[in-house]
Design a protein around this motif. Structure first.
Motif: not given
Ligand code: BTN
Length: 242
Positions: A12-14, A37, A41-43, A48, A58, A110, A113
């Protein structure tokens, strides 16, 4: 301008951004881009997923010099607005809307995100990891995704991912470092559902009301049938899509 660091595949970039920050100081605006990835990860602790090589995944690292925690809602709004401004320089005719709190929509679908993860210390923001997932060159999506749309589906054009990453990074960093006056009303005017009656769910109860804006604490303002305006935090309400 800050660097763009490229990965072919990463968890994951985060997560990678957090690892880099743990190793020492990082240039403000450093942006990590990956084609794939494996643990995106998402919200709301969701995952994600994105087709490898087709979409923008990114993380922009922002290290504000002196940002009080109480200003975070404003910063989150600015991030979303910065992405929209950047996209509009590329595609001025695209009708983009902010689906509060952290999504960018084209009509009812969408496109993007945002997942912002902050490190806080003594009432100040030490760093922010601004994770952005945008559907770009993908033309068909898994059926379990509720309502995705990609740039290519909107414009018929294919996009270069590193160039798009730089554009988005520059738009976000410009907004964060020298946001224009009037940015807040620009944000409100882009709100998905603004001024229309929308359906919501909060604490298991369904209701409807009119979105009138977002307050300075980042809460969505909803005008009820009796005229009362209620403010909801992002974990307190969910919009029910028609
Ligand atoms: C959402 O749930 O809508 C938010 C999604 C965010 C995804 C991005 S992809 C790059 C960065 N790294 C991750 O693991 N998540 C965010």
């Amino acid at each position: 301008m800050a660097d763009l660091r490229f990965y072919t595949s990463i968890d994951s970039t985060n997560k990678e951004a957090r690892r880099l920050l743990a190793q020492g100081p990082v240039l403000d605006g450093l942006t990590l881009l990956t084609y794939e990835q494996t643990e995106g990860r998402g919200q709301y602790a969701r995952t994600w997923t994105a087709e490898p090589g087709a979409n923008l995944t990114i993380s922009i690292i922002h290290t504000p010099p002196d940002l009080p925690v109480k200003d975070l809602p404003l910063i989150n709004m600015k991030v979303t607005l910065g992405i929209i401004h950047a996209l509009h320089t590329l595609e001025p005719d695209l009708t983009l809307r902010i689906k509060w709190p952290n999504d960018i929509y084209v009509r009812d679908k969408k496109l993007c995100g945002i997942l912002i993860e902050n490190a806080l210390s003594e009432g100040r923001v030490q760093d922010m990891i601004i994770g952005i997932g945008m559907n770009v060159n993908e033309t068909s999506f898994p059926t379990d995704l509720p309502n995705p749309v990609s740039l290519i589906q909107c414009t018929g054009k294919k996009y270069d991912l590193p160039a798009l990453a730089e554009l988005i990074r520059d738009g976000v960093m410009l907004m964060l470092t020298s946001g224009p006056t009037g940015w807040k009303s620009a944000y409100d005017n882009l709100l998905y559902g603004l001024g229309t009656v929308c359906h919501f769910e909060s604490d298991g109860l369904a209701f409807h009301g009119m979105i009138t804006g977002v307050d300075l604490e980042g809460r969505m303002l909803v005008k009820m049938e009796d005229g009362e305006v209620k403010a909801y935090g992002s974990h307190e309400v969910r919009m029910i899509m028609g």
